[in-house]
Scaffold this active site. Sequence first.
Site, PDB file in Angstrom:
ATOM      1  N   ASP A  62       4.787  25.543  34.885  1.00 11.68           N
ATOM      2  CA  ASP A  62       3.499  24.876  35.054  1.00 11.68           C
ATOM      3  C   ASP A  62       3.716  23.368  35.232  1.00 11.68           C
ATOM      4  O   ASP A  62       4.483  22.752  34.477  1.00 11.68           O
ATOM      5  CB  ASP A  62       2.696  25.158  33.766  1.00 11.68           C
ATOM      6  CG  ASP A  62       1.281  24.643  33.803  1.00 11.68           C
ATOM      7  OD1 ASP A  62       0.650  24.718  34.866  1.00 11.68           O
ATOM      8  OD2 ASP A  62       0.798  24.190  32.744  1.00 11.68           O
ATOM      9  N   HIS A  63       3.071  22.773  36.219  1.00  8.60           N
ATOM     10  CA  HIS A  63       3.158  21.324  36.475  1.00  8.60           C
ATOM     11  C   HIS A  63       4.597  20.806  36.574  1.00  8.60           C
ATOM     12  O   HIS A  63       4.933  19.797  35.946  1.00  8.60           O
ATOM     13  CB  HIS A  63       2.419  20.519  35.394  1.00  8.60           C
ATOM     14  CG  HIS A  63       0.933  20.694  35.435  1.00  8.60           C
ATOM     15  ND1 HIS A  63       0.139  20.114  36.403  1.00  8.60           N
ATOM     16  CD2 HIS A  63       0.093  21.400  34.636  1.00  8.60           C
ATOM     17  CE1 HIS A  63      -1.131  20.452  36.186  1.00  8.60           C
ATOM     18  NE2 HIS A  63      -1.182  21.245  35.135  1.00  8.60           N
ATOM     19  N   GLY A  86      -7.779  19.528  28.843  1.00  9.78           N
ATOM     20  CA  GLY A  86      -8.162  19.169  27.479  1.00  9.78           C
ATOM     21  C   GLY A  86      -9.612  19.452  27.155  1.00  9.78           C
ATOM     22  O   GLY A  86     -10.365  19.974  27.982  1.00  9.78           O
ATOM     23  N   GLY A 112      -8.577  25.321  31.770  1.00 10.32           N
ATOM     24  CA  GLY A 112      -9.476  26.405  31.365  1.00 10.32           C
ATOM     25  C   GLY A 112     -10.089  26.228  29.980  1.00 10.32           C
ATOM     26  O   GLY A 112     -11.049  26.901  29.641  1.00 10.32           O
ATOM     27  N   THR A 149      -5.004  23.866  25.820  1.00 13.96           N
ATOM     28  CA  THR A 149      -5.519  23.128  24.657  1.00 13.96           C
ATOM     29  C   THR A 149      -6.119  24.022  23.575  1.00 13.96           C
ATOM     30  O   THR A 149      -5.826  23.844  22.384  1.00 13.96           O
ATOM     31  CB  THR A 149      -6.587  22.111  25.110  1.00 13.96           C
ATOM     32  OG1 THR A 149      -6.062  21.387  26.210  1.00 13.96           O
ATOM     33  CG2 THR A 149      -6.943  21.154  23.999  1.00 13.96           C
TER      34      THR A 149
HETATM   35  O1  G3H Z   1      -1.720  23.623  33.238  1.00 15.43           O
HETATM   36  C1  G3H Z   1      -2.281  23.897  32.171  1.00 15.43           C
HETATM   37  C2  G3H Z   1      -3.723  23.906  32.086  1.00 15.43           C
HETATM   38  O2  G3H Z   1      -4.339  23.358  33.156  1.00 15.43           O
HETATM   39  C3  G3H Z   1      -4.333  23.867  30.752  1.00 15.43           C
HETATM   40  O3  G3H Z   1      -5.524  23.124  30.647  1.00 15.43           O
HETATM   41  O4  G3H Z   1      -5.272  22.393  28.310  1.00 15.43           O
HETATM   42  O5  G3H Z   1      -7.440  22.197  29.462  1.00 15.43           O
HETATM   43  O6  G3H Z   1      -6.572  24.423  28.837  1.00 15.43           O
HETATM   44  P1  G3H Z   1      -6.241  23.031  29.235  1.00 15.43           P
HETATM   45 ZN    ZN Z   2      -2.876  22.140  34.386  1.00 14.32          ZN
END
Ligand code: G3H
Ligand code: ZN
Length: 285
Positions: free
Chosen positions: A77-78, A178, A211, A234
């Site tokens: 991820d990222h 977040g 999300g 988060t």
């Molecule tokens: O890449 C991870 C997410 O976009 C998580 O986002 O921390 O707002 O659930 P979030």
């Molecule tokens: Zn993300």
Amino acid sequence: MLNIFKNAKENKYAVGAFNVSNLEQAKAIVQAAQKLQSPVIISTSEGESKFIGKKQIKALVDVWRKEINLPVVLHLDHGKSFETIKQAMEAGYDSVHFDGSELGFEENIETTKKIVDFARDKGVQNIEGELGYLRGKSALHEAIEIKEEDLTDPKKALEFVEKTGVDSLAIAIGNIHGVFKTSENPHLFLDRLKAINEKIGDKAFLVLHGGSGTPEQDIKKAIQLGIVKINVNTELRIAYTESLKKSLKDNPEQATPYKIMPAVIEAVQMVIEEKIRLFGSDNKL
Ligand code: G3H
Ligand code: ZN
């Protein structure tokens, strides 16, 4: 993985991509998936994958896949650099996200394209690109204002997909990373999502980051409008730390990790189960 997305799009549900950095969080995901008979994606960011170890999480996922016979996908991820993406591929990740959203449009295309070409040779099943400015970080934080110019432009999204050849695209439609401390997270710009979905069609799958905290009705509508993967971090981090703090406070004498951690795993698992139901991926094997 692309078959999972295809099925999700046809049947209007989304697959959750849940972030982990340790064994307990991963256990919570697998247990939730098993209970609800749902495909799941285990995601590690750069920091998370450095902490748990890319080869280590890959080995864990392999063992679970054999044991529970469910589609459990391992995803980076990222990933912000070629080097991290390369390491993930070498470790055997099924799917990678290159986040070039901080680069200029042309440079994002150029770098993403190089990664797509490289990853195709290595047999990676899904390469996710990103376009648009996603504010915030995966933590509790102050409210952030979303600006029109942050959002993904539908025309540019199509150009990006056609020039890079990505399988999936993370978009900015008012989503943030977040959860706001004192107010609700913002609503999604669903008209923008509709426009992007119409432009992209079947050329790539659409991904929603951030999300956590997103209004549930918006999530449901976003899935109807073509989102097939939703990232959540988060809310899982908060469930983990709050439950761990409580567990330690309630049992100050307890020093045995395997007696402390089951309550923590359960708290994280409950959030994942809620998300799986909200995304509609339960009983979709
Ligand atoms: O890449 C991870 C997410 O976009 C998580 O986002 O921390 O707002 O659930 P979030
Ligand atoms: Zn993300």
